[in-house]
Design a protein around this motif. Sequence first.
Motif, PDB file in Angstrom:
ATOM      1  N   UNK A  82      72.109  72.443  24.452  1.00  0.00           N
ATOM      2  CA  UNK A  82      73.266  71.955  23.481  1.00  0.00           C
ATOM      3  C   UNK A  82      72.974  72.198  21.814  1.00  0.00           C
ATOM      4  N   UNK A  83      73.481  73.184  21.497  1.00  0.00           N
ATOM      5  CA  UNK A  83      72.942  73.456  20.156  1.00  0.00           C
ATOM      6  C   UNK A  83      71.433  73.522  19.893  1.00  0.00           C
ATOM      7  N   UNK A  84      70.972  72.756  19.155  1.00  0.00           N
ATOM      8  CA  UNK A  84      69.464  72.576  18.926  1.00  0.00           C
ATOM      9  C   UNK A  84      68.614  71.473  20.033  1.00  0.00           C
ATOM     10  N   UNK A  85      69.557  71.153  21.008  1.00  0.00           N
ATOM     11  CA  UNK A  85      68.969  70.132  21.754  1.00  0.00           C
ATOM     12  C   UNK A  85      68.992  70.535  23.031  1.00  0.00           C
ATOM     13  N   UNK A  86      67.674  70.213  23.729  1.00  0.00           N
ATOM     14  CA  UNK A  86      67.171  70.630  25.198  1.00  0.00           C
ATOM     15  C   UNK A  86      67.530  69.409  25.837  1.00  0.00           C
ATOM     16  N   UNK A  87      68.743  69.386  26.756  1.00  0.00           N
ATOM     17  CA  UNK A  87      68.915  68.106  27.505  1.00  0.00           C
ATOM     18  C   UNK A  87      68.336  68.377  28.909  1.00  0.00           C
ATOM     19  N   UNK A  88      67.594  67.519  29.043  1.00  0.00           N
ATOM     20  CA  UNK A  88      66.520  67.578  30.330  1.00  0.00           C
ATOM     21  C   UNK A  88      67.005  66.453  31.272  1.00  0.00           C
ATOM     22  N   UNK A  89      67.067  66.821  32.477  1.00  0.00           N
ATOM     23  CA  UNK A  89      67.036  65.553  33.731  1.00  0.00           C
ATOM     24  C   UNK A  89      65.993  65.782  34.630  1.00  0.00           C
ATOM     25  N   UNK A  90      65.119  64.891  34.931  1.00  0.00           N
ATOM     26  CA  UNK A  90      64.161  64.867  35.796  1.00  0.00           C
ATOM     27  C   UNK A  90      64.412  63.647  36.851  1.00  0.00           C
ATOM     28  N   UNK A  91      64.056  64.191  38.150  1.00  0.00           N
ATOM     29  CA  UNK A  91      64.159  63.275  39.227  1.00  0.00           C
ATOM     30  C   UNK A  91      62.537  62.821  39.738  1.00  0.00           C
ATOM     31  N   UNK A  92      62.336  61.498  39.681  1.00  0.00           N
ATOM     32  CA  UNK A  92      61.054  60.999  40.212  1.00  0.00           C
ATOM     33  C   UNK A  92      60.872  61.287  41.577  1.00  0.00           C
ATOM     34  N   UNK A  93      59.719  61.459  42.031  1.00  0.00           N
ATOM     35  CA  UNK A  93      59.602  61.701  43.517  1.00  0.00           C
ATOM     36  C   UNK A  93      59.110  60.431  44.368  1.00  0.00           C
ATOM     37  N   UNK A  94      57.744  60.062  43.927  1.00  0.00           N
ATOM     38  CA  UNK A  94      57.355  59.057  44.695  1.00  0.00           C
ATOM     39  C   UNK A  94      57.697  57.565  44.485  1.00  0.00           C
ATOM     40  N   UNK A  95      58.311  57.409  43.226  1.00  0.00           N
ATOM     41  CA  UNK A  95      58.939  55.995  42.956  1.00  0.00           C
ATOM     42  C   UNK A  95      59.664  56.136  41.833  1.00  0.00           C
ATOM     43  N   UNK A  96      60.569  54.898  41.971  1.00  0.00           N
ATOM     44  CA  UNK A  96      61.547  54.939  40.861  1.00  0.00           C
ATOM     45  C   UNK A  96      61.171  54.282  39.292  1.00  0.00           C
ATOM     46  N   UNK A  97      61.097  54.728  38.272  1.00  0.00           N
ATOM     47  CA  UNK A  97      60.709  54.262  37.118  1.00  0.00           C
ATOM     48  C   UNK A  97      61.403  53.146  36.779  1.00  0.00           C
ATOM     49  N   UNK A  98      60.977  51.738  36.468  1.00  0.00           N
ATOM     50  CA  UNK A  98      61.390  50.706  36.142  1.00  0.00           C
ATOM     51  C   UNK A  98      61.322  50.661  34.416  1.00  0.00           C
ATOM     52  N   UNK A  99      62.415  50.659  33.714  1.00  0.00           N
ATOM     53  CA  UNK A  99      62.374  50.623  32.333  1.00  0.00           C
ATOM     54  C   UNK A  99      63.480  50.058  31.762  1.00  0.00           C
ATOM     55  N   UNK A 100      63.536  49.699  30.335  1.00  0.00           N
ATOM     56  CA  UNK A 100      64.774  49.219  29.634  1.00  0.00           C
ATOM     57  C   UNK A 100      64.947  50.389  28.666  1.00  0.00           C
ATOM     58  N   UNK A 101      66.503  50.097  28.425  1.00  0.00           N
ATOM     59  CA  UNK A 101      67.167  50.961  27.396  1.00  0.00           C
ATOM     60  C   UNK A 101      66.164  51.000  25.892  1.00  0.00           C
ATOM     61  N   UNK A 102      65.926  52.247  25.540  1.00  0.00           N
ATOM     62  CA  UNK A 102      65.173  52.346  24.242  1.00  0.00           C
ATOM     63  C   UNK A 102      63.850  52.500  24.382  1.00  0.00           C
ATOM     64  N   UNK A 103      63.289  52.708  25.579  1.00  0.00           N
ATOM     65  CA  UNK A 103      61.790  52.837  25.833  1.00  0.00           C
ATOM     66  C   UNK A 103      61.524  54.456  26.033  1.00  0.00           C
ATOM     67  N   UNK A 104      60.253  54.822  26.130  1.00  0.00           N
ATOM     68  CA  UNK A 104      60.175  56.106  26.215  1.00  0.00           C
ATOM     69  C   UNK A 104      58.970  56.398  27.261  1.00  0.00           C
ATOM     70  N   UNK A 105      58.641  57.408  27.577  1.00  0.00           N
ATOM     71  CA  UNK A 105      57.573  58.103  28.571  1.00  0.00           C
ATOM     72  C   UNK A 105      57.043  59.164  28.161  1.00  0.00           C
ATOM     73  N   UNK A 106      55.566  59.449  28.386  1.00  0.00           N
ATOM     74  CA  UNK A 106      55.013  60.569  28.271  1.00  0.00           C
ATOM     75  C   UNK A 106      55.204  61.476  29.398  1.00  0.00           C
ATOM     76  N   UNK A 107      55.593  62.635  28.903  1.00  0.00           N
ATOM     77  CA  UNK A 107      55.624  63.681  29.897  1.00  0.00           C
ATOM     78  C   UNK A 107      54.726  64.918  29.940  1.00  0.00           C
ATOM     79  N   UNK A 108      54.078  65.413  30.933  1.00  0.00           N
ATOM     80  CA  UNK A 108      53.149  66.438  31.153  1.00  0.00           C
ATOM     81  C   UNK A 108      53.732  67.478  31.886  1.00  0.00           C
TER      82      UNK A 108
END
Length: 441
Positions: free
Chosen positions: A231-257
């Motif tokens: 979307x313009x200059x933005x890469x909009x990415x959706x990931x699905x977790x496989x082995x478990x669900x990530x429990x997080x709060x709005x505003x947090x971040x994750x490391x992606x490899x």
Amino acid sequence: MSAKKWVLFSVFLGCLIFSLSPGPIHLIQNPTVWELREQLVFLTGACAMSLMVLSMLISVRFEPVNRVMGGLDKAYEIHKWVGIFSFVFIISHWLLEEGAHWLVDLEWIPNPGDLSDGTGFSELEISLFQAGVLFAEIIFYMMIILIGIALINKIPYRFFRVTHKVFPGLFLLLAFHAGTAQMKEHWLSSPGGYLLLILLSIGSVAAVIGLFQKIGNSKRMKGIIDSISIQGEILDLRLKTQDKVLSYKAGQYAFLKFEHDKEPHPFTISSYEENSDTLRFSIKGLGDYTKELKTKIQKGQSVRIEGPYGEFLFEDDSEKQIWIAGGIGITPFMARLEYFSNRGGASKPIDFWYCTRGSLDLQFPSSLDKICKNNSVNLYHLNSDQGEYLSLDLLREKMRNFGDLSIWFCGPKKFREYLIEGLKDYKFDLSKFHYDSFNMR
């Protein structure tokens, strides 16, 4: 606590260790310049190791350490300054030790002779001490190179990451030197010696975790790329977790490899849905890595996810919140707005200032004004192309005062620094100014 306070705390701990050692007594019993130099060697060494242990603790991303420091991003800022000051003390330690020998060799000062207290040492003690000194001499020159790489921002991040992985091994060798050096003045029979050994043990555990690449191991999970859109200059990415669900709060971040790169990179989670196996990441090409990302990945590829991290949680007891986003800094606010959408809207007054280049209908996400309206969030958009910029005077004009409110900011560093300086002039309580920083070096 700020980086300055953590540095001072570590130096204080190093001084405390020294004060509980035999060093001060030896100096009182033999108040000479050479004895003073000898004890300064021990003092600077204790301070350097105290700082380095804190640096190792930060590097392994322990949750309690991150929380005390205000989040992993703040911890990395502290990590940088702790590393700088540990290097200062290492240089001081080395110069105090070697400088005197140089002056004697140049015959500028007389040779003081044997400075020991006359106590005999076993062959094992002598061998261990000499091995520690040898390690320290070799490591010193390696440290100069590696810390230089860490501080020169023009050196690519990926090269910095590779060289930084050597530090845990160097720390273990320095810990061996610090432990065996105590034999010279019988520290091992003093409270200072015990305290230093405890400190070295804590740092060594953290170093082993880093050395074997187990940092964040309990927070890792497997995922796959479920969808990719541009979307313009933005890469909009959706990931699905496989082995478990990530429990997080709005505003947090994750490391992606991703598959094409060995190094993990931090990205804010721009969605929020409880117990969902889908995570959204909205990424703007700001550097070489993010600019090339859309050409390197494809649907179905595996991704290693590590998280969540961050204390940008929008949780406080203020009567009102001010949100300020600059460009792609919109992502944590997107997650919070989705959180509101699942709960019937905001529970307190929120003014959201979105600062971009270009009109609102060209920004990401395209439906932001509608989302904000549905969640009772007041949206103000400023277009820099039209000469519209956010100032503290404008904020105060809209707010009337900076009373019982908190400010949540995500955007460029210079923008943040401008706001902080201005808020100081208004006597604003900066503990109520919250931000995330992704400067990982």
